[in-house]
Design a protein around this motif. Structure first.
Motif, PDB file in Angstrom:
ATOM      1  N   GLU A  53       0.832  -1.205   0.000  1.00  0.00           N
ATOM      2  CA  GLU A  53       0.000   0.000   0.000  1.00  0.00           C
ATOM      3  C   GLU A  53       0.869   1.258   0.000  1.00  0.00           C
ATOM      4  N   GLU A  89       1.236   7.007  -6.568  1.00  0.00           N
ATOM      5  CA  GLU A  89       0.153   7.984  -6.724  1.00  0.00           C
ATOM      6  C   GLU A  89       0.662   9.409  -6.530  1.00  0.00           C
ATOM      7  N   GLU A 106       2.323  -3.452 -11.124  1.00  0.00           N
ATOM      8  CA  GLU A 106       1.283  -3.435 -10.089  1.00  0.00           C
ATOM      9  C   GLU A 106       0.543  -4.772 -10.052  1.00  0.00           C
ATOM     10  N   ARG A 121       0.541  -7.551  -6.953  1.00  0.00           N
ATOM     11  CA  ARG A 121      -0.732  -8.008  -6.381  1.00  0.00           C
ATOM     12  C   ARG A 121      -0.839  -9.527  -6.453  1.00  0.00           C
ATOM     13  N   GLU A 171       2.161   1.742  -3.495  1.00  0.00           N
ATOM     14  CA  GLU A 171       1.126   2.278  -4.377  1.00  0.00           C
ATOM     15  C   GLU A 171       0.847   3.749  -4.081  1.00  0.00           C
ATOM     16  N   ASP A 172       0.887   4.123  -2.807  1.00  0.00           N
ATOM     17  CA  ASP A 172       0.693   5.530  -2.427  1.00  0.00           C
ATOM     18  C   ASP A 172       1.826   6.393  -2.973  1.00  0.00           C
ATOM     19  N   ARG A 212       1.637  -0.686 -15.020  1.00  0.00           N
ATOM     20  CA  ARG A 212       0.440  -1.495 -14.739  1.00  0.00           C
ATOM     21  C   ARG A 212       0.806  -2.972 -14.591  1.00  0.00           C
TER      22      ARG A 212
END
Length: 237
Positions: free
Chosen positions: A129, A136, A194, A198, A132-133, A191
């Motif tokens: 997380e 972003e 990511e 996951r 991913e933050d 992508r």
């Protein structure tokens, strides 16, 4: 096409080596305070980002310590750290680091799936997380990417495994910086990364050792493949 050499974090590595030499030679004495960030910037003609990264490397090697509100100091008994040569900045060099990662991290993913408890799984989730933050926010996410993979190694419960990864910290950090900078220039690559992260997390969470091993192997193989594609090199895969 941007040359891979231009993306290497060589300035921070060279500054860390210069400061480490100053410590080992006695130019910077044990217990002495390092010059301020600005002073180091002026002395070596680099940015604050480079200075901070170099000091982070020295902290990891336990050559310096930070004192809140006071500054950064040479450790009272600085260790003589084993030095690993950084990746040279070419495709072959980074591919060789990916081979090392594969040898370690594929087995780590398998063991993590078999041994991971709730607390360890939560740390892996949190690390992903945070990665991913960071993305972003428009950041490279190098530290966060490394922390995610380190959390998987920690989930094996094997302290020797973790110590090995920590010993290779600088080498892995630099190779990850190369791959992430490459991927950041190609949105489809980002992508893919990511999705691969996951899939790796999901396999570990489900306790599927074979799926975790395959997910880790695919992720690292694809990292090299993405580098080859970006550099126009033949795709061996």
């Amino acid at each position: 096409m941007e040359n891979l050499t231009e993306t290497m974090p060589g300035l921070a590595e060279r500054l860390a080596e210069r400061l480490a030499h100053a410590i080992s030679s006695g130019d910077l004495l044990a217990g002495s305070r390092l010059p301020t960030e600005q002073a180091l910037c002026d002395q070596y003609g680099v940015s604050r980002t480079v200075v901070r990264e170099a000091i982070s490397m020295l902290k990891h090697d336990e050559l310096v310590v930070s004192r809140q509100g006071s500054g950064t100091y040479v450790s009272q008994q600085p260790k003589v750290a084993l030095r690993l040569s950084p990746p040279l900045g070419n495709l072959q060099s980074v591919s060789e680091i990916l081979e090392i990662r594969s040898a370690l991290e594929v087995k780590a993913a398998e063991l993590a799936a078999q041994r991971c408890d709730r607390a360890r799984l939560r740390r892996i989730r949190n690390a992903l997380e945070e990665l991913e933050d960071a993305v972003e926010r428009g950041e490279e996410g190098v530290h966060e990417d490394l922390a995610f993979h380190r959390a998987i190694v920690a989930a094996t419960g094997n302290e020797h495994f973790l110590a090995t990864i920590d010993f290779l910290h600088r080498l892995l950090h630099q190779a990850i910086q190369v791959t992430r900078r490459n991927e950041a220039r190609h949105p489809p690559f980002m992508r893919q990364v990511e999705d691969e992260h996951r899939a790796l997390l999901d396999a570990i969470a489900s306790g599927d050792a074979e799926a975790a091993r395959n997910a880790a192997s695919l992720h690292l193989a694809n990292a090299e493949r993405r580098l080859r594609l970006a550099q126009g090199a033949p795709d061996d895969g």
